[in-house]
Design an enzyme around this catalytic site. Structure first.
Site, PDB file in Angstrom:
ATOM      1  N   ARG A  58       0.845  -1.215   0.000  1.00 42.19           N
ATOM      2  CA  ARG A  58       0.000   0.000   0.000  1.00 42.19           C
ATOM      3  C   ARG A  58       0.872   1.253   0.000  1.00 42.19           C
ATOM      4  O   ARG A  58       0.449   2.322  -0.458  1.00 42.19           O
ATOM      5  CB  ARG A  58      -0.968  -0.012   1.193  1.00 42.19           C
ATOM      6  CG  ARG A  58      -1.801   1.263   1.283  1.00 42.19           C
ATOM      7  CD  ARG A  58      -3.058   1.110   2.133  1.00 42.19           C
ATOM      8  NE  ARG A  58      -2.808   0.524   3.426  1.00 42.19           N
ATOM      9  CZ  ARG A  58      -2.198   1.145   4.453  1.00 42.19           C
ATOM     10  NH1 ARG A  58      -1.781   2.387   4.326  1.00 42.19           N
ATOM     11  NH2 ARG A  58      -2.006   0.526   5.595  1.00 42.19           N
ATOM     12  N   ASP A 183      -5.027  18.468 -15.501  1.00 41.87           N
ATOM     13  CA  ASP A 183      -5.392  17.128 -15.952  1.00 41.87           C
ATOM     14  C   ASP A 183      -4.974  17.032 -17.419  1.00 41.87           C
ATOM     15  O   ASP A 183      -5.558  17.668 -18.296  1.00 41.87           O
ATOM     16  CB  ASP A 183      -6.903  16.914 -15.780  1.00 41.87           C
ATOM     17  CG  ASP A 183      -7.331  15.486 -16.127  1.00 41.87           C
ATOM     18  OD1 ASP A 183      -6.645  14.853 -16.954  1.00 41.87           O
ATOM     19  OD2 ASP A 183      -8.351  15.029 -15.597  1.00 41.87           O
TER      20      ASP A 183
HETATM   21  N1  LCS Z   1      -9.770  12.860 -15.930  1.00 40.47           N
HETATM   22  C1  LCS Z   1     -10.307  12.779 -17.154  1.00 40.47           C
HETATM   23  C2  LCS Z   1     -10.052  13.858 -18.156  1.00 40.47           C
HETATM   24  C3  LCS Z   1     -11.098  11.682 -17.495  1.00 40.47           C
HETATM   25  O1  LCS Z   1     -11.609  11.614 -18.726  1.00 40.47           O
HETATM   26  C4  LCS Z   1     -11.346  10.672 -16.521  1.00 40.47           C
HETATM   27  C5  LCS Z   1     -12.194   9.499 -16.828  1.00 40.47           C
HETATM   28  C6  LCS Z   1     -10.775  10.811 -15.255  1.00 40.47           C
HETATM   29  C7  LCS Z   1      -9.986  11.911 -14.991  1.00 40.47           C
HETATM   30  C8  LCS Z   1     -10.965   9.771 -14.185  1.00 40.47           C
HETATM   31  O2  LCS Z   1     -10.199   8.652 -14.465  1.00 40.47           O
HETATM   32  P1  LCS Z   1     -10.568   7.125 -14.088  1.00 40.47           P
HETATM   33  O3  LCS Z   1     -10.828   7.101 -12.613  1.00 40.47           O
HETATM   34  O4  LCS Z   1     -11.786   6.757 -14.849  1.00 40.47           O
HETATM   35  O5  LCS Z   1      -9.338   6.394 -14.461  1.00 40.47           O
HETATM   36  N2  LCS Z   1     -12.990   9.652 -17.954  1.00 40.47           N
HETATM   37  C9  LCS Z   1     -13.921   8.827 -18.383  1.00 40.47           C
HETATM   38  C10 LCS Z   1     -14.728   9.093 -19.503  1.00 40.47           C
HETATM   39  O6  LCS Z   1     -14.728  10.118 -20.171  1.00 40.47           O
HETATM   40  N3  LCS Z   1     -15.512   8.072 -19.715  1.00 40.47           N
HETATM   41  O7  LCS Z   1     -15.363   7.100 -18.771  1.00 40.47           O
HETATM   42  C11 LCS Z   1     -14.331   7.529 -17.832  1.00 40.47           C
END
Ligand code: LCS
Length: 393
Positions: A58, A183
């Site tokens: 962890r 991001d």
């Molecule tokens: N940031 C962005 C720009 C994302 O598109 C997503 C997930 C996340 C963070 C979160 O990441 P995850 O926890 O899913 O790895 N985006 C998604 C989407 O557009 N469709 O399904 C998940």
């Protein structure tokens, strides 16, 4: 790997590798939850941080560390922490910077749950959030108040494909001593390196381009600041949002072909965007590689290419869009993005359904918006599929 080999693809293939006793060419999966200490003193030294090594998965693990080293190298950064998912990274970012009465400024059209988390849990912990169109850097400055502890932008945004000028926002934020997190999921490190544009932290959903094969979820926070890195690692260990070794191995493997995939998908995306822009049933197309994108010049300034995500609106609105989504054959109707396969989805009823209709509209997520993640299949097949589906409308 000697540090004299510094090309992006060389780092994608080799950064993070280490020599084990068997000469394994591929970093093995250290599928163990705990690590044996040499003796009581060694255990105590590890806990005190006086010697390098592993204690408990962890907190850290060799396979995960290899991945973290590769991720840091791809963003030309010193430190990276891997998380169980992109949202694990988002929650650790917020929890590391925001306490009761603090304030965050963020992009209105961030990924739905990145916003939802602030509007629910963090709101109930007494953290205030202001969501604005960060493509206007002056709006960022106006939104800052005495309690602002973090500026969190997403560029390009999911799903409106709107850009924010990272350099300008970082310059404004730093005048007030506020860190900026970006991001970078949609661009990937192949096309954009926010730390080099002045940002303090980069976030990735590794689920997307970096892993690239739609078979694992993961996230990361990357920085050059050791204090921030330590905070992230502590938050990860307390909340238990760590990655596991098998997941790390999968992402490590996927990342080796990152730029091959991103560049091929980008080539396809330009052809798809041009096809859609010239189609009579398509009302609008938003893609940073088209001159019609309002931030075409900014894309050229801060990105090395426009990527492979695009959004478009079908004349006839949501119903026509639904017919399109039900008629595609090669493209899969699924959320997520950045994999080798082409995906189509409808943000207003899917990824961004957790936002109110007003919040969606203010962020530009209209009901007719269809999001398209272009894969690495042959461009002519992706276009032929779209053409037959558009003919059904
Ligand atoms: N940031 C962005 C720009 C994302 O598109 C997503 C997930 C996340 C963070 C979160 O990441 P995850 O926890 O899913 O790895 N985006 C998604 C989407 O557009 N469709 O399904 C998940």
């Amino acid at each position: 790997m000697s540090t004299k080999y510094n090309g992006f693809d060389t780092k994608a293939v080799h950064a993070g590798d280490f020599k084990d006793q068997f000469g394994s060419v591929v970093t093995p999966i250290y599928q163990t939850s705990t690590f044996e200490f040499e003796n009581a003193n060694h255990g105590a030294q590890l806990f005190a941080g006086e010697t390098d090594g592993f204690i408990y998965t962890r907190i850290g693990n060799p396979t995960i560390r290899s991945l973290e080293e590769k991720l840091a190298a791809l963003e030309n950064a010193k430190f990276a922490v891997a998380f169980a998912s992109g949202m694990g990274a988002v929650s650790a970012l917020y929890a590391s910077f925001l306490e009761q009465s603090d304030h965050i400024v963020s992009t209105a059209a961030v990924y739905g749950p990145s916003r939802g988390l602030l509007e629910t849990y963090f709101k109930s912990f007494g953290v205030a959030a202001t969501f604005i169109d960060t493509s206007d850097p002056f709006a960022v400055e106006k939104a800052i108040n005495g309690n602002t502890k973090l500026i969190y932008i997403e560029t390009p945004t999911n799903p409106t494909i709107t850009l924010t000028d990272i350099e300008q926002v970082a310059a404004i934020a730093h005048q007030y001593g506020i860190p900026v997190a970006v991001d970078n999921t949609f661009a990937s490190p192949v096309l954009q390196n926010p730390l080099e544009l002045g940002a303090d932290i980069v976030l990735h959903s590794l689920t997307k381009f970096i892993n690239g094969h739609a078979d694992i979820v993961g996230g990361a926070l990357i920085t050059n600041d050791e204090k921030i890195d330590r905070k992230f690692r502590k938050t990860m260990a307390y909340f238990g949002t760590n990655m596991d070794p098998h997941q790390a191995y999968m992402v490590y493997r996927g990342a080796k072909t990152l730029s091959l995939r991103v560049l091929r998908a980008q080539e396809n995306a330009l052809a798809v965007a041009e096809f859609l822009e010239n189609h009579p049933k398509v009302g609008w197309v938003k893609y940073p590689g088209l001159k019609s994108h309002p931030q075409y010049d900014l894309a050229r300034k801060q990105m090395r290419g426009p990527g492979s995500m695009l959004s478009f609106g079908i004349k006839g609105g949501l119903n026509a869009g639904k017919t399109l989504m039900n008629s595609v054959d090669l493209a899969k109707l699924a959320v997520s993005l950045g994999g080798v396969e082409t995906l189509i989805q409808h943000p207003a009823s899917m990824t961004h359904a957790s936002l109110s209709k007003e919040a969606r509209e203010a962020a530009g997520i209209t009901d007719d918006l269809v999001r398209f993640s272009v894969g690495i299949e042959n461009a002519e097949d992706i276009i032929a599929d779209l053409e037959q589906a558009l003919n059904k409308i």
